[in-house]
Design an enzyme around this catalytic site. Sequence first.
Site, PDB file in Angstrom:
ATOM      1  N   LYS A  47       0.825  -1.212   0.000  1.00  0.00           N
ATOM      2  CA  LYS A  47       0.000   0.000   0.000  1.00  0.00           C
ATOM      3  C   LYS A  47       0.853   1.254   0.000  1.00  0.00           C
ATOM      4  CE  LYS A  47      -4.350  -1.672   0.773  1.00  0.00           C
ATOM      5  NZ  LYS A  47      -5.650  -1.697   1.338  1.00  0.00           N
ATOM      6  N   LYS A  81      -4.239 -10.553  -6.519  1.00  0.00           N
ATOM      7  CA  LYS A  81      -5.463 -10.789  -5.747  1.00  0.00           C
ATOM      8  C   LYS A  81      -6.603  -9.930  -6.279  1.00  0.00           C
ATOM      9  CE  LYS A  81      -6.489  -8.717  -1.832  1.00  0.00           C
ATOM     10  NZ  LYS A  81      -6.778  -8.253  -0.465  1.00  0.00           N
ATOM     11  N   LYS A 106     -10.806  -4.666  -4.248  1.00  0.00           N
ATOM     12  CA  LYS A 106     -11.782  -3.623  -4.575  1.00  0.00           C
ATOM     13  C   LYS A 106     -11.111  -2.354  -5.081  1.00  0.00           C
ATOM     14  CE  LYS A 106     -13.118  -3.585   0.154  1.00  0.00           C
ATOM     15  NZ  LYS A 106     -12.097  -3.395   1.196  1.00  0.00           N
TER      16      LYS A 106
HETATM   17  N1  AQP Z   1      -9.336 -11.739  -3.393  1.00  0.00           N
HETATM   18  C1  AQP Z   1      -9.635 -12.198  -2.191  1.00  0.00           C
HETATM   19  N2  AQP Z   1      -9.706 -13.521  -1.971  1.00  0.00           N
HETATM   20  C2  AQP Z   1     -10.005 -14.007  -0.738  1.00  0.00           C
HETATM   21  N3  AQP Z   1     -10.242 -13.222   0.327  1.00  0.00           N
HETATM   22  C3  AQP Z   1     -10.177 -11.893   0.150  1.00  0.00           C
HETATM   23  N4  AQP Z   1     -10.356 -10.862   0.968  1.00  0.00           N
HETATM   24  C4  AQP Z   1     -10.187  -9.696   0.302  1.00  0.00           C
HETATM   25  N5  AQP Z   1      -9.895  -9.964  -0.991  1.00  0.00           N
HETATM   26  C5  AQP Z   1      -9.888 -11.312  -1.112  1.00  0.00           C
HETATM   27  C6  AQP Z   1     -10.677 -11.001   2.378  1.00  0.00           C
HETATM   28  O1  AQP Z   1     -11.856 -10.267   2.613  1.00  0.00           O
HETATM   29  C7  AQP Z   1     -11.679  -9.426   3.723  1.00  0.00           C
HETATM   30  C8  AQP Z   1     -11.617  -8.018   3.137  1.00  0.00           C
HETATM   31  O2  AQP Z   1     -11.190  -7.168   4.071  1.00  0.00           O
HETATM   32  P1  AQP Z   1     -10.712  -5.693   3.737  1.00  0.00           P
HETATM   33  O3  AQP Z   1     -11.509  -5.073   2.678  1.00  0.00           O
HETATM   34  O4  AQP Z   1     -10.711  -5.018   5.054  1.00  0.00           O
HETATM   35  O5  AQP Z   1      -9.257  -5.965   3.286  1.00  0.00           O
HETATM   36  P2  AQP Z   1      -8.459  -6.110   1.974  1.00  0.00           P
HETATM   37  O6  AQP Z   1      -7.833  -7.450   1.994  1.00  0.00           O
HETATM   38  O7  AQP Z   1      -7.541  -4.953   1.949  1.00  0.00           O
HETATM   39  O8  AQP Z   1      -9.495  -6.057   0.776  1.00  0.00           O
HETATM   40  P3  AQP Z   1      -9.230  -5.491  -0.661  1.00  0.00           P
HETATM   41  O9  AQP Z   1     -10.395  -5.827  -1.524  1.00  0.00           O
HETATM   42  O10 AQP Z   1      -7.894  -5.915  -1.175  1.00  0.00           O
HETATM   43  O11 AQP Z   1      -9.285  -3.954  -0.375  1.00  0.00           O
HETATM   44  P4  AQP Z   1      -8.275  -2.816  -0.724  1.00  0.00           P
HETATM   45  O12 AQP Z   1      -8.213  -2.813  -2.216  1.00  0.00           O
HETATM   46  O13 AQP Z   1      -8.898  -1.581  -0.157  1.00  0.00           O
HETATM   47  O14 AQP Z   1      -6.992  -3.177  -0.073  1.00  0.00           O
HETATM   48  C9  AQP Z   1     -10.392  -9.855   4.405  1.00  0.00           C
HETATM   49  O15 AQP Z   1     -10.627 -10.905   5.301  1.00  0.00           O
HETATM   50  C10 AQP Z   1      -9.590 -10.371   3.240  1.00  0.00           C
HETATM   51  O16 AQP Z   1      -8.631 -11.333   3.633  1.00  0.00           O
END
Ligand code: AQP
Length: 331
Positions: free
Chosen positions: A115, A197, A200
């Site tokens: 990040k 991965k 979002k």
């Molecule tokens: N691609 C994925 N496959 C499996 N699990 C996933 N998670 C996120 N993407 C996948 C799990 O869903 C939860 C999301 O939590 P979050 O939004 O707080 O965290 P994140 O991992 O940072 O999600 P993103 O989509 O990748 O968001 P951004 O882009 O903002 O960083 C967690 O339990 C995560 O493991």
Amino acid sequence: MEGQKPKIFSGIQPSGELTLGSYMGALRSWKALQDDYDCVYCIVDMHTITVRQKPAELRRRAMEQLAQYLAIGLDPERCILFIQSHVPQHAELAWILGCYTQFGELGRMTQFKQKSQQHAENITAGLFTYPVLMAADILLYQADLVPVGADQKQHVELCRDIAQRFNGIYGDTFTLPEPFIPKLGARIMSLSNPENKMSKSEPEGCVFLMDRPEDIRRKFKRAVTDSETEVRFDPAGKPGVSNLLTIYCSATGKEIPEAEAEFAGQGYGAFKAAVGDAVVELLAPIRQEASRLLGDKAYLEGIYRRGAEAAQCQARKTLSKVQRKVGFLPR
Ligand code: AQP
């Protein structure tokens, strides 16, 4: 205590729309676990401001996320649903835990490294200390299990280390949590770049829970595969096809070999269409129910208010224990 159900805590940031990845990696387990565990599920808006947000959008997304939590089947009668910023003990415990966390430990976190590259113009202290706040989230509720996708395993392990260190100094204070990572769907990959991965913050290649059926089908039709035609599970050699197989099996409950046999000799066109249909079938009722719930703002507000009260009851107990242990005078 005998007779008490084990505890679960998990949260998702309202930093964008909920994705198929977060559903398969985390949300689905949340729902499955709510009968056998005491579950506390959160919308972690304080984590979200570690990167710059538009305030009105953040408010809208937090509300939409709550509607989607309910639409996937989280039951406010069986679990606590609340918004992180409504329970001030998260920030208070995070400050204390930060004093028991090493700078070097935080510097090793993969998410921080990624990040801080993505947001090179705005690498805040909040982004760096994000895992400390996450540790506070989990430890406040004395969680035994934390259902997350594979990408969050490192943060849960750090949380354990911090808890262990604190317990080592002051005696038993925190339950040591374990990550709960599903066997299938722990890491759903991007449809456009299956090496990454599904995330979002990278909307191309990402399916959102609220996508319209025609958009879901179109996204799967365009999904990156490879130059062969065989539907075979081989994540290293065929990451795109393997990801689609994982999504298909996670959506339908089928086993990978069964799905491979089902599409043998059919080529990628029919396969991709079937994956799209399976995901539409999975998500359409969620989308419908979330849209219905969003029409009743007062109902949603009631749920998050009651959730915050219930969460705060538990959070207060842990925080006062910790404050006493570190030597703060009682009020
Ligand atoms: N691609 C994925 N496959 C499996 N699990 C996933 N998670 C996120 N993407 C996948 C799990 O869903 C939860 C999301 O939590 P979050 O939004 O707080 O965290 P994140 O991992 O940072 O999600 P993103 O989509 O990748 O968001 P951004 O882009 O903002 O960083 C967690 O339990 C995560 O493991």
